[in-house]
Enzyme design. Sequence first.
Site, PDB file in Angstrom:
ATOM      1  N   CYS A 186       3.993   8.221   0.283  1.00  0.00           N
ATOM      2  CA  CYS A 186       4.596   7.240   1.173  1.00  0.00           C
ATOM      3  C   CYS A 186       4.656   5.907   0.416  1.00  0.00           C
ATOM      4  O   CYS A 186       3.634   5.438  -0.082  1.00  0.00           O
ATOM      5  CB  CYS A 186       3.708   7.146   2.408  1.00  0.00           C
ATOM      6  SG  CYS A 186       4.176   5.858   3.522  1.00  0.00           S
TER       7      CYS A 186
ATOM      8  N   CYS B  16       7.102  -4.956  15.189  1.00  0.00           N
ATOM      9  CA  CYS B  16       6.842  -3.962  16.232  1.00  0.00           C
ATOM     10  C   CYS B  16       5.432  -4.186  16.786  1.00  0.00           C
ATOM     11  O   CYS B  16       4.515  -4.538  16.042  1.00  0.00           O
ATOM     12  CB  CYS B  16       6.956  -2.548  15.664  1.00  0.00           C
ATOM     13  SG  CYS B  16       8.622  -2.149  15.110  1.00  0.00           S
TER      14      CYS B  16
ATOM     15  N   CYS C 160       6.768  -7.352   6.816  1.00  0.00           N
ATOM     16  CA  CYS C 160       7.954  -6.833   7.506  1.00  0.00           C
ATOM     17  C   CYS C 160       8.413  -7.855   8.535  1.00  0.00           C
ATOM     18  O   CYS C 160       7.604  -8.581   9.098  1.00  0.00           O
ATOM     19  CB  CYS C 160       7.591  -5.515   8.194  1.00  0.00           C
ATOM     20  SG  CYS C 160       8.982  -4.693   8.979  1.00  0.00           S
TER      21      CYS C 160
ATOM     22  N   GLU D 197       0.806  -1.206   0.000  1.00  0.00           N
ATOM     23  CA  GLU D 197       0.000   0.000   0.000  1.00  0.00           C
ATOM     24  C   GLU D 197       0.843   1.260   0.000  1.00  0.00           C
ATOM     25  O   GLU D 197       2.032   1.234   0.297  1.00  0.00           O
ATOM     26  CB  GLU D 197      -0.947   0.002   1.177  1.00  0.00           C
ATOM     27  CG  GLU D 197      -0.257  -0.126   2.509  1.00  0.00           C
ATOM     28  CD  GLU D 197      -1.264  -0.534   3.590  1.00  0.00           C
ATOM     29  OE1 GLU D 197      -1.890   0.372   4.127  1.00  0.00           O
ATOM     30  OE2 GLU D 197      -1.409  -1.721   3.855  1.00  0.00           O
TER      31      GLU D 197
ATOM     32  N   CYS E 141       2.392  -2.204  15.097  1.00  0.00           N
ATOM     33  CA  CYS E 141       2.341  -1.985  13.649  1.00  0.00           C
ATOM     34  C   CYS E 141       1.661  -3.133  12.917  1.00  0.00           C
ATOM     35  O   CYS E 141       1.905  -4.303  13.213  1.00  0.00           O
ATOM     36  CB  CYS E 141       3.762  -1.793  13.132  1.00  0.00           C
ATOM     37  SG  CYS E 141       3.853  -1.515  11.358  1.00  0.00           S
TER      38      CYS E 141
ATOM     39  N   CYS F  49       0.506   2.306   8.652  1.00  0.00           N
ATOM     40  CA  CYS F  49       1.218   1.295   7.861  1.00  0.00           C
ATOM     41  C   CYS F  49       0.556  -0.068   7.913  1.00  0.00           C
ATOM     42  O   CYS F  49       0.325  -0.600   8.984  1.00  0.00           O
ATOM     43  CB  CYS F  49       2.609   1.049   8.397  1.00  0.00           C
ATOM     44  SG  CYS F  49       3.434   2.466   8.931  1.00  0.00           S
TER      45      CYS F  49
HETATM   46  N1  SAH Z   1      10.174   0.310   9.111  1.00  0.00           N
HETATM   47  C1  SAH Z   1      10.371   1.727   9.097  1.00  0.00           C
HETATM   48  C2  SAH Z   1       9.368   2.513   8.280  1.00  0.00           C
HETATM   49  C3  SAH Z   1       7.919   2.164   8.344  1.00  0.00           C
HETATM   50  S1  SAH Z   1       6.760   2.815   9.421  1.00  0.00           S
HETATM   51  C4  SAH Z   1      10.430   2.251  10.507  1.00  0.00           C
HETATM   52  O1  SAH Z   1      10.283   1.474  11.441  1.00  0.00           O
HETATM   53  O2  SAH Z   1      10.689   3.407  10.684  1.00  0.00           O
HETATM   54  C5  SAH Z   1       6.677   4.500   9.553  1.00  0.00           C
HETATM   55  C6  SAH Z   1       6.419   4.949  10.993  1.00  0.00           C
HETATM   56  O3  SAH Z   1       5.089   4.639  11.474  1.00  0.00           O
HETATM   57  C7  SAH Z   1       7.359   4.297  11.984  1.00  0.00           C
HETATM   58  O4  SAH Z   1       7.824   5.265  12.861  1.00  0.00           O
HETATM   59  C8  SAH Z   1       6.468   3.288  12.691  1.00  0.00           C
HETATM   60  O5  SAH Z   1       7.000   2.938  13.931  1.00  0.00           O
HETATM   61  C9  SAH Z   1       5.160   4.051  12.758  1.00  0.00           C
HETATM   62  N2  SAH Z   1       3.964   3.239  12.963  1.00  0.00           N
HETATM   63  C10 SAH Z   1       3.697   2.004  12.530  1.00  0.00           C
HETATM   64  N3  SAH Z   1       2.475   1.605  12.917  1.00  0.00           N
HETATM   65  C11 SAH Z   1       1.954   2.634  13.595  1.00  0.00           C
HETATM   66  C12 SAH Z   1       0.700   2.853  14.248  1.00  0.00           C
HETATM   67  N4  SAH Z   1      -0.225   1.915  14.273  1.00  0.00           N
HETATM   68  N5  SAH Z   1       0.487   4.037  14.850  1.00  0.00           N
HETATM   69  C13 SAH Z   1       1.433   5.002  14.827  1.00  0.00           C
HETATM   70  N6  SAH Z   1       2.628   4.874  14.234  1.00  0.00           N
HETATM   71  C14 SAH Z   1       2.895   3.698  13.623  1.00  0.00           C
END
Ligand code: SAH
Length: 357
Positions: A102, A113, A109, A89, A116, A335
């Site tokens: 974006c 995390c 991935c 996406e 996420c 994301c």
């Molecule tokens: N893998 C990379 C880039 C992808 S995510 C990274 O970790 O930076 C882009 C940002 O969105 C990251 O800071 C991630 O931690 C955050 N993110 C992911 N899911 C989220 C959510 N549900 N709410 C808020 N931020 C989120």
Amino acid sequence: MKEILQDHSLSELQILMEEWGERKFRAAQIFRGLMQGKRVSELSELSKTLRAKLCERFEDEPVKIRETFVSSDGTEKYLFELADGNIVEGVLMRYKYGCTQCVSTQVGCRMNCAFCASGLNGLVRDLTGGEILSQVLAVNARRGGTLEKRAVTNVVLMGSGEPLDNYANTVKFLRNVTAEGGICISARNISLSTCGLVPKMYELAEENLPVNLTVSLHSPLDEERKKIMPVANAYKIEDILKACAYYFEKTGRRYIFEYSLIDGENADKRHAELLAELLKGRPCHVNLIRLNEVKEKRLSSVSEKEAYRFLGILEKSGLSATLRRQIGADIGGACGQLRAKRLREVQDDQSDTKELQ
Ligand code: SAH
């Protein structure tokens, strides 16, 4: 899957044309055509034979926009279909100065995390540089952009995937998206976000590609960070900060920390004070964002008031910080949310058919 023509730089296309006994200028024609978002079969300046030869070896359209969702605030979210049927996406956010897209760098991935949606089903596969690039080319063309007047002016690598876990393809993408004669988006208008893969951050500093570096920090304490980001077991915050300092020294670019506020995890007054202490005097900026709640994860966001209180503590200590407004929340802005939703639908469909059988 066939090969992907958009993986090639102009000089690689020149080598290919030479190998095929074609004139050198064909490479520039192909490069320009692709950068306009054309399919391989639409490269009409080429001879029919050359086009047929290219179509035989390369994917005609490596990234298709399968669906577009438009938010009430003008944000657009796309579901892209890859040639092997996988889905990633992307989002286009509209600002006064232009549009920021974006892009995703992986299907799924590995980083897992806690908050996420991208890592829900692990890593499926890496995207090639050309597949990352094609997301930008497809959206630029869809929105009526040309190479002279781009619809996409800025790019952030913040879709699904960890860009530095797909290092070579990400760098290839960065070289081609910034290349002269193509869509030519300046490195200064590109931000790469990483969960903090320290050795790769050093490597990126040496690439002579001065993109903005963004690090997902989400906690000022290693032990607490480990609970929400498994990658913290491999790299300490102290080492991330050293890598950021090196990046600044090499590129002159101020770096950014992302900090998603999660209720009861990282959003107390104590966290704000420790974060301020940790980052004091560094050439950085902090981007706070209220957690975008993900259905599959049992974590919740803080209130807007609490987020502003957190911001206030950072600002009072002299840090440069902002609370990012939530955009596109009504269309699954975070994301991997849209892809996760789609996978759920597919699974539901499949169980529906099973029930029917
Ligand atoms: N893998 C990379 C880039 C992808 S995510 C990274 O970790 O930076 C882009 C940002 O969105 C990251 O800071 C991630 O931690 C955050 N993110 C992911 N899911 C989220 C959510 N549900 N709410 C808020 N931020 C989120």
